[in-house]
Design a protein around this motif. Sequence first.
Motif, PDB file in Angstrom:
ATOM      1  N   SER A 147      -7.191 -48.528  26.506  1.00 19.78           N
ATOM      2  CA  SER A 147      -5.908 -48.520  25.960  1.00 19.78           C
ATOM      3  C   SER A 147      -5.030 -49.801  26.005  1.00 19.78           C
ATOM      4  O   SER A 147      -5.245 -50.433  27.181  1.00 19.78           O
ATOM      5  CB  SER A 147      -5.230 -47.445  26.770  1.00 19.78           C
ATOM      6  N   PRO A 148      -4.249 -50.166  25.165  1.00 17.13           N
ATOM      7  CA  PRO A 148      -3.363 -51.291  25.396  1.00 17.13           C
ATOM      8  C   PRO A 148      -2.196 -50.906  26.263  1.00 17.13           C
ATOM      9  O   PRO A 148      -1.739 -49.828  26.348  1.00 17.13           O
ATOM     10  CB  PRO A 148      -2.764 -51.579  23.889  1.00 17.13           C
ATOM     11  N   ARG A 149      -1.665 -51.903  26.962  1.00 20.43           N
ATOM     12  CA  ARG A 149      -0.770 -51.876  27.903  1.00 20.43           C
ATOM     13  C   ARG A 149       0.140 -53.295  27.794  1.00 20.43           C
ATOM     14  O   ARG A 149      -0.324 -54.080  27.221  1.00 20.43           O
ATOM     15  CB  ARG A 149      -1.216 -51.857  29.324  1.00 20.43           C
ATOM     16  N   VAL A 150       1.428 -52.964  27.993  1.00 21.28           N
ATOM     17  CA  VAL A 150       2.445 -54.123  27.961  1.00 21.28           C
ATOM     18  C   VAL A 150       2.062 -55.419  28.830  1.00 21.28           C
ATOM     19  O   VAL A 150       2.133 -56.506  28.592  1.00 21.28           O
ATOM     20  CB  VAL A 150       3.813 -53.500  28.359  1.00 21.28           C
ATOM     21  N   ASP A 151       1.332 -54.798  29.965  1.00 21.90           N
ATOM     22  CA  ASP A 151       1.158 -56.114  31.109  1.00 21.90           C
ATOM     23  C   ASP A 151      -0.395 -56.316  31.090  1.00 21.90           C
ATOM     24  O   ASP A 151      -0.848 -56.929  31.798  1.00 21.90           O
ATOM     25  CB  ASP A 151       1.572 -55.554  32.395  1.00 21.90           C
ATOM     26  N   GLY A 152      -1.003 -55.663  30.003  1.00 24.52           N
ATOM     27  CA  GLY A 152      -2.540 -56.220  29.861  1.00 24.52           C
ATOM     28  C   GLY A 152      -3.249 -54.816  29.207  1.00 24.52           C
ATOM     29  O   GLY A 152      -2.715 -53.888  28.800  1.00 24.52           O
ATOM     30  N   PHE A 153      -4.721 -55.160  29.355  1.00 25.83           N
ATOM     31  CA  PHE A 153      -5.765 -54.065  28.775  1.00 25.83           C
ATOM     32  C   PHE A 153      -6.182 -53.240  29.687  1.00 25.83           C
ATOM     33  O   PHE A 153      -6.649 -53.808  31.011  1.00 25.83           O
ATOM     34  CB  PHE A 153      -6.635 -55.024  28.031  1.00 25.83           C
ATOM     35  N   ALA A 154      -6.209 -51.914  29.332  1.00 26.38           N
ATOM     36  CA  ALA A 154      -6.688 -50.978  30.328  1.00 26.38           C
ATOM     37  C   ALA A 154      -8.090 -50.464  30.120  1.00 26.38           C
ATOM     38  O   ALA A 154      -8.287 -50.200  28.955  1.00 26.38           O
ATOM     39  CB  ALA A 154      -5.775 -49.754  30.742  1.00 26.38           C
ATOM     40  N   VAL A 155      -8.992 -50.109  31.233  1.00 27.26           N
ATOM     41  CA  VAL A 155     -10.164 -49.416  30.839  1.00 27.26           C
ATOM     42  C   VAL A 155     -10.313 -48.361  31.915  1.00 27.26           C
ATOM     43  O   VAL A 155     -10.208 -48.638  33.284  1.00 27.26           O
ATOM     44  CB  VAL A 155     -11.577 -50.198  31.232  1.00 27.26           C
ATOM     45  N   ASP A 156     -10.538 -47.211  31.494  1.00 29.20           N
ATOM     46  CA  ASP A 156     -10.706 -45.836  32.264  1.00 29.20           C
ATOM     47  C   ASP A 156     -11.958 -45.176  31.923  1.00 29.20           C
ATOM     48  O   ASP A 156     -11.741 -44.083  31.342  1.00 29.20           O
ATOM     49  CB  ASP A 156      -9.380 -45.176  32.273  1.00 29.20           C
ATOM     50  N   ALA A 157     -13.055 -45.758  32.283  1.00 36.97           N
ATOM     51  CA  ALA A 157     -14.209 -45.254  31.768  1.00 36.97           C
ATOM     52  C   ALA A 157     -14.446 -43.915  32.255  1.00 36.97           C
ATOM     53  O   ALA A 157     -14.506 -43.654  33.480  1.00 36.97           O
ATOM     54  CB  ALA A 157     -15.332 -46.327  31.938  1.00 36.97           C
ATOM     55  N   HIS A 158     -15.244 -43.085  31.578  1.00 37.26           N
ATOM     56  CA  HIS A 158     -15.807 -41.732  32.035  1.00 37.26           C
ATOM     57  C   HIS A 158     -17.264 -41.516  31.255  1.00 37.26           C
ATOM     58  O   HIS A 158     -16.931 -41.093  30.455  1.00 37.26           O
ATOM     59  CB  HIS A 158     -15.013 -40.369  31.850  1.00 37.26           C
ATOM     60  N   LEU A 159     -18.455 -42.012  32.059  1.00 38.38           N
ATOM     61  CA  LEU A 159     -19.486 -42.296  30.992  1.00 38.38           C
ATOM     62  C   LEU A 159     -20.419 -40.722  31.047  1.00 38.38           C
ATOM     63  O   LEU A 159     -20.326 -40.177  32.346  1.00 38.38           O
ATOM     64  CB  LEU A 159     -20.418 -43.243  31.535  1.00 38.38           C
ATOM     65  N   PRO A 160     -20.958 -40.470  29.823  1.00 34.79           N
ATOM     66  CA  PRO A 160     -21.709 -39.377  30.208  1.00 34.79           C
ATOM     67  C   PRO A 160     -23.085 -39.580  31.122  1.00 34.79           C
ATOM     68  O   PRO A 160     -23.263 -40.911  31.406  1.00 34.79           O
ATOM     69  CB  PRO A 160     -22.508 -39.051  28.559  1.00 34.79           C
ATOM     70  N   GLY A 161     -23.492 -38.666  31.773  1.00 35.45           N
ATOM     71  CA  GLY A 161     -24.321 -38.660  33.056  1.00 35.45           C
ATOM     72  C   GLY A 161     -25.557 -39.673  32.500  1.00 35.45           C
ATOM     73  O   GLY A 161     -26.048 -40.130  33.542  1.00 35.45           O
ATOM     74  N   HIS A 162     -26.241 -39.437  31.459  1.00 34.69           N
ATOM     75  CA  HIS A 162     -27.259 -40.405  31.169  1.00 34.69           C
ATOM     76  C   HIS A 162     -27.141 -41.931  30.804  1.00 34.69           C
ATOM     77  O   HIS A 162     -28.162 -42.643  30.508  1.00 34.69           O
ATOM     78  CB  HIS A 162     -28.160 -39.650  29.803  1.00 34.69           C
ATOM     79  N   VAL A 163     -25.738 -42.211  30.668  1.00 33.90           N
ATOM     80  CA  VAL A 163     -25.554 -43.597  30.512  1.00 33.90           C
ATOM     81  C   VAL A 163     -25.417 -44.337  31.637  1.00 33.90           C
ATOM     82  O   VAL A 163     -24.343 -43.917  32.590  1.00 33.90           O
ATOM     83  CB  VAL A 163     -24.295 -43.800  29.553  1.00 33.90           C
ATOM     84  N   GLY A 164     -25.840 -45.474  31.894  1.00 37.57           N
ATOM     85  CA  GLY A 164     -25.977 -46.479  32.990  1.00 37.57           C
ATOM     86  C   GLY A 164     -25.113 -47.601  32.681  1.00 37.57           C
ATOM     87  O   GLY A 164     -24.336 -48.314  33.528  1.00 37.57           O
ATOM     88  N   ARG A 165     -25.272 -48.031  31.367  1.00 35.00           N
ATOM     89  CA  ARG A 165     -24.532 -49.346  31.207  1.00 35.00           C
ATOM     90  C   ARG A 165     -23.530 -49.217  29.971  1.00 35.00           C
ATOM     91  O   ARG A 165     -24.115 -48.856  28.954  1.00 35.00           O
ATOM     92  CB  ARG A 165     -25.341 -50.567  31.142  1.00 35.00           C
ATOM     93  N   LEU A 166     -22.285 -49.719  29.979  1.00 33.72           N
ATOM     94  CA  LEU A 166     -21.611 -49.650  28.515  1.00 33.72           C
ATOM     95  C   LEU A 166     -20.317 -50.678  28.932  1.00 33.72           C
ATOM     96  O   LEU A 166     -19.392 -50.604  30.000  1.00 33.72           O
ATOM     97  CB  LEU A 166     -20.835 -48.182  28.473  1.00 33.72           C
ATOM     98  N   ALA A 167     -20.359 -51.628  27.862  1.00 41.29           N
ATOM     99  CA  ALA A 167     -19.238 -52.563  27.861  1.00 41.29           C
ATOM    100  C   ALA A 167     -19.082 -53.101  26.508  1.00 41.29           C
ATOM    101  O   ALA A 167     -20.121 -53.005  25.514  1.00 41.29           O
ATOM    102  CB  ALA A 167     -19.685 -53.915  28.703  1.00 41.29           C
TER     103      ALA A 167
END
Length: 665
Positions: A630-650
């Motif tokens: 999500s975009p923020r006025v003061d910067g960029f936000a990441v609030d990940a919630h990965l499915p259980g089988h996923v170990g790496r996501l970027a």
Amino acid sequence: MTSRQVSILDGSTFMVSDDSGDVGAGGQPLDGLFYRDIRHLSRWELRLNGRRPHALAGDLTEYDTAVFYLTEPTASAFDGPPVTVLRQRRIGNGLTERLTVTNHTAQELALLLDVLFAADFADLFEVKNKLPKTGTHKTSVERDRVTMEYAHGDFRRGTVIRSEGAFLADQVLTFQIRLEPGQRWQTEIEVSLSSNDHAPAVKRERHPNIDQSLDEWLAAAPRLDTDWADLAHAYHRSLVDLAALRFYPDVTPCSSVPAAGLPWYMALFGRDSLVTSYQALPYLPELARTTLRALAARQATAVDDFRDAEPGKILHELRHGELAHFHQQPQSPYYGTADATPLFLILLDEYERWTGDAALVHELEGAARAALRWMEVYGDSDGDGFIEYRTRNPDTGLANHCWKDSWNSILYPDGRLASSPRATCELQGYAYDARRRMSRLARECWGDDTLADRLDRDAAGLHERFNDVYWLPDQGFYALALDGDKRLVPTLTSNIGHLLWSGIVPDDRVDAVVGHLLGERMFAGWGVRTLAAGQPAFNPVEYHNGTVWPHDNALIAAGLARYGRRAEANRIAVALLEAARHFDHRLPEVFVGADRSVTRVPVRYPTACSPQAWASGAPLLLLRTVLGLSPRVDGFAVDAHLPGHVGRLAVRGVTGRWGLVDAIA
């Protein structure tokens, strides 16, 4: 047995053939070479010594190129074919086809290679609806070319076929070939196309008919780094397909926008282009910029009943075919959509949030204010505070102006059609969201606090009225619509998921809405159905009354995440990406809403577009949802919630008002 179709496209040009490369040989209703909504080749068949070669392979090499490997038929399955033919095809403004014939025998061969051709110049909707032609055809043969022309009043189209060394006739090119043992022979056929105001040359370079090559397009997009294979494949496929669907509309000749989908919708569509651009914003922000400009340039300025136009309204569809030219269909442009106008405002705000491009917000201020006025005056024609629609053109206009725009999509649970005007629930959610977003832009970009305050009050009032009127307390979901008599249409549909996306659902009703969306009646295992099973109106193979649409599900998943229901959003994301695996990682426009436990595989809808823009955009929005970008006025936000089988996501190299950043789970 019907052979598999092979489709290549580049902007407003596309070609559909069988897997041997032939057009017109297999009785398929929709095959041929199409340009700006008209079929310029209705027959394109290869003959070797008078017979159709046998196809060993035929497929895409890129979205605008295909290769077909053919052999001369043999008497026995164990005989080696004496001759092979390689067809290498590329389209852009026209068609180039390179033919390579090889002699695999130990003796000299004399061969005849024929290319049979015809051009019926059928409008795409004449093909779709099996309508007859009314103009005149003319064919002329010169030394080095065959010209086929069509005229109907002031409407003109032309197809010119050229090839060196061919004997030319009005329906066939013939090559007399003599090959020594092991020798190859090669030629190239060029097909150029023209219309009243367009006579482009066939492109000879490899670059697509757009402002970036595919390699440049992919290099500019963020790089996905993940061990989630289904997502990785779908992400790449989506970027490639969105590149393929780009074209230059007349209103923005220097910038490309996404066409809606192959084959029926290779044109500018308001709703589709807006949703697709929203889905792609963190990765391909230029789509939103060019789409907003293109639609603002064609915003309606007057009432036109034939085109369903009203001042401030954003167009539904822009066509260039014969039927639109002669006003037999109101598509040049046609404004029969009630949701494109609030979606235009939603995208404008979302674009500024991501990019910080306040200059575009100032540039389009007039268009945005006109769109707001349309929502208040024409969209709410009876002054009850809700957007409703009824076509001004009952003869050829669309009956439904929401995203479910088939004639029978807004109906009661028993299948009876709702009367008009209709006020579907998701339109009210879009209108609420648009007002909230325009309040921010009015305050922060236009310096108009008076407008901002009014829009905030209007949004709050709509929120209260909507939740009072549309909520069905005994059933725990929102009605599909109000009908023409202001009666609730209590059909359980996926439209309620869009209400989560728009933020109009109070917190104390979220559990009930989510329970329906992910319950057995609505969740088919591959995604949420458009209409819940168990109602008499349900049909898993009806276009909008029981099918599963990827873009619909991506918006629902985003809405679930908005309310903190991340596990449920992931369930939809995983299901859709698993479905994509069965379609070579390309989600089609729609698939059948049969239960996954019964079919085991997703079933393609018979006439689904593929590629289709907002289906291609769905994996991009799902990725954003899973990562919580999500975009923020003061910067960029990441609030990940990965499915259980996923170990790496970027996602590396996300561009925006903050510059380039990496989004890492």
